[in-house]
Design a protein around this motif. Sequence first.
Motif, PDB file in Angstrom:
ATOM      1  N   LEU A 452       0.818  -1.226   0.000  1.00 26.21           N
ATOM      2  CA  LEU A 452       0.000   0.000   0.000  1.00 26.21           C
ATOM      3  C   LEU A 452       0.844   1.265   0.000  1.00 26.21           C
ATOM      4  O   LEU A 452       0.360   2.341  -0.380  1.00 26.21           O
ATOM      5  CB  LEU A 452      -0.938  -0.001   1.208  1.00 26.21           C
ATOM      6  N   TYR A 456       0.055   5.132  -1.407  1.00 33.85           N
ATOM      7  CA  TYR A 456      -0.253   6.173  -0.408  1.00 33.85           C
ATOM      8  C   TYR A 456       0.981   6.721   0.296  1.00 33.85           C
ATOM      9  O   TYR A 456       0.876   7.684   1.069  1.00 33.85           O
ATOM     10  CB  TYR A 456      -1.232   5.616   0.633  1.00 33.85           C
ATOM     11  N   LEU A 461       0.845   5.238   5.361  1.00 29.98           N
ATOM     12  CA  LEU A 461       0.675   3.823   5.707  1.00 29.98           C
ATOM     13  C   LEU A 461       0.989   3.595   7.174  1.00 29.98           C
ATOM     14  O   LEU A 461       0.275   2.864   7.883  1.00 29.98           O
ATOM     15  CB  LEU A 461       1.559   2.946   4.821  1.00 29.98           C
ATOM     16  N   TYR A 476      -5.701  -6.258   5.991  1.00 30.05           N
ATOM     17  CA  TYR A 476      -5.474  -5.526   4.743  1.00 30.05           C
ATOM     18  C   TYR A 476      -6.689  -4.661   4.389  1.00 30.05           C
ATOM     19  O   TYR A 476      -6.549  -3.482   4.043  1.00 30.05           O
ATOM     20  CB  TYR A 476      -5.164  -6.526   3.638  1.00 30.05           C
ATOM     21  N   LYS A 477      -7.891  -5.196   4.502  1.00 33.73           N
ATOM     22  CA  LYS A 477      -9.103  -4.445   4.114  1.00 33.73           C
ATOM     23  C   LYS A 477      -9.330  -3.247   5.012  1.00 33.73           C
ATOM     24  O   LYS A 477      -9.695  -2.152   4.553  1.00 33.73           O
ATOM     25  CB  LYS A 477     -10.310  -5.372   4.144  1.00 33.73           C
ATOM     26  N   LYS A 480      -6.635  -0.560   4.291  1.00 39.69           N
ATOM     27  CA  LYS A 480      -6.905   0.068   2.995  1.00 39.69           C
ATOM     28  C   LYS A 480      -8.114   1.017   3.093  1.00 39.69           C
ATOM     29  O   LYS A 480      -8.124   2.105   2.499  1.00 39.69           O
ATOM     30  CB  LYS A 480      -7.151  -1.006   1.945  1.00 39.69           C
ATOM     31  N   ASN A 481      -9.136   0.613   3.867  1.00 41.30           N
ATOM     32  CA  ASN A 481     -10.320   1.454   4.061  1.00 41.30           C
ATOM     33  C   ASN A 481      -9.962   2.760   4.778  1.00 41.30           C
ATOM     34  O   ASN A 481     -10.487   3.835   4.454  1.00 41.30           O
ATOM     35  CB  ASN A 481     -11.365   0.679   4.836  1.00 41.30           C
ATOM     36  N   GLU A 484      -8.258   4.915   2.124  1.00 45.56           N
ATOM     37  CA  GLU A 484      -9.187   5.396   1.095  1.00 45.56           C
ATOM     38  C   GLU A 484     -10.078   6.518   1.619  1.00 45.56           C
ATOM     39  O   GLU A 484     -10.455   7.443   0.876  1.00 45.56           O
ATOM     40  CB  GLU A 484     -10.039   4.236   0.583  1.00 45.56           C
TER      41      GLU A 484
END
Length: 517
Positions: A452, A456, A461, A476-477, A480-481, A484
């Motif tokens: 990531l 970013y 991160l 990971y989700k 990442k959320n 985002e």
Amino acid sequence: MANRIDPMDIKQIITLHLDGVSNRKIAATLGVARNTINTYIRLIKACEQPVAALLDYSEERLKELLPTKTTIDNARYDALMRFFEKVNEARNHPGFTFHYHYHEYIKEVSNPYSYTQFMEHYHRKYDKIKGSMKLEHEAGKEVFIDYAGKHLYLTDKETGELVPVEVFVAILPNSQYTYVEACMSQKREDMLSCMGHALSFYGGVPKAIVSDNLKSAVTRASKYEPTINRSFKDFARHYNCVINPTRGYAPQDKALVENAVQLAYQRIYYPMRNMTFFTLEELNKQIRRLLEGYNDMLFSRKEASRKELFQSIERQYLKPLPATLFELKDYCRAKVQKMGYVYFSPDKSYYSVPYRYIGKHTQIQYTASSVEVYYKHERIALHKRNASKGIYITNKDHLNSNHKHYISWSPDYFRNKAVEQGSNVLDCINVLLARYDYPEVAYKSSMGIIQLHKEYGSERLDNACKRALALNCCSYKRIKNILENNLDKQDFTSAHMSNNKPHIPPHDNIRGAWAYQ
């Protein structure tokens, strides 16, 4: 002491002579030496009286007319003839020898004939077997092999059932040094095992192995170009010799080993005919004991034994044995899969090959200890065989760069990658790896989190991982959320406190914690 021939025998000689019977047949019929019969016939013919008239003479007159003596003892000869009847009953038994029965004969009678006379009288009574031409064989050139036509037997301890076993015979033709071994079958595995033991017994290798057209040795028999079994070819290549099958329906090509089989019947089968064996090891132990005595027996004309001839002449012409024992090879085919492995069906496992052969059809040659992969007769991979089921055996040199990168993944690999992005990223990866007993499950998620930073940046991160650690949502989700939605840019403390404000307004009818004290 010599005995005068019985006058009645003289009259029998005259009668047979008048019937046109030859002197040889008269001698065999009456058990009188042929020279004696010849002498009496000459005397009879020399008489002035007609031959037929001599039958009317008295015994005394015949004694005076024909005074010749003979060494035939009718009682002694009769005992010999009766013994020959028993000998002939056993003539077709495997391992029959006259020498064996002669020793039985001298035990039964008080005044036996010599062995020479024993055989002379037998051949007078029965037709002789025609001989064959003696062939000379070059020392160290060939070894003849065959299986005996008769079985030996093991006894099942529980049921008492007789289990037939095959008998392998090998002979070096120059010295006639012989090897014999019992095995369970004539299959390829047993035949090659016996052949290897035979060469170890000889301590060397001849130039050629002359075999019968066994299915385990010859795939397709031919008078001119027989097809040799592939495993037998491998065996010959390993021992640096060649295979030379005999012609079909031509027993003269292997007369020497056929004779060795007959001698095995005599020297090994026959002495063991009343013995019981429960295991193949016991049987072969007894065979080796008898075989040693057989190879040590002197040839009557050469004044040396098979073993002595081998040691003094033939052994020096044999090639040395290879450093390793032969391992039987088997074969199967397999297509190289997209991931660069071939499926090895006997063990249901996978072996790597160079990635450039992906999609190619290969041949696998395998033994008990190794697995070789061939493409168009060229070996492209060699592995030590692993008998475990369903595993992947990998040679890293076979992998392309992407595969090599993947195969190098480990917990330390991801920790080293994470620390480059920040301490919070490292802590997050450690939490992720510790979550599973099998850390490989977290490898892909860990790689996803680390990657990531390409989109970013490392600072964002690291902040996102800090927020995830505080909320105990390291995945990971979730990370990442956070990125985002730019949650990593918000002040975590005020946002967290605002999130902790109660969303239900105060009311007199609502009880709080105080009501439960």
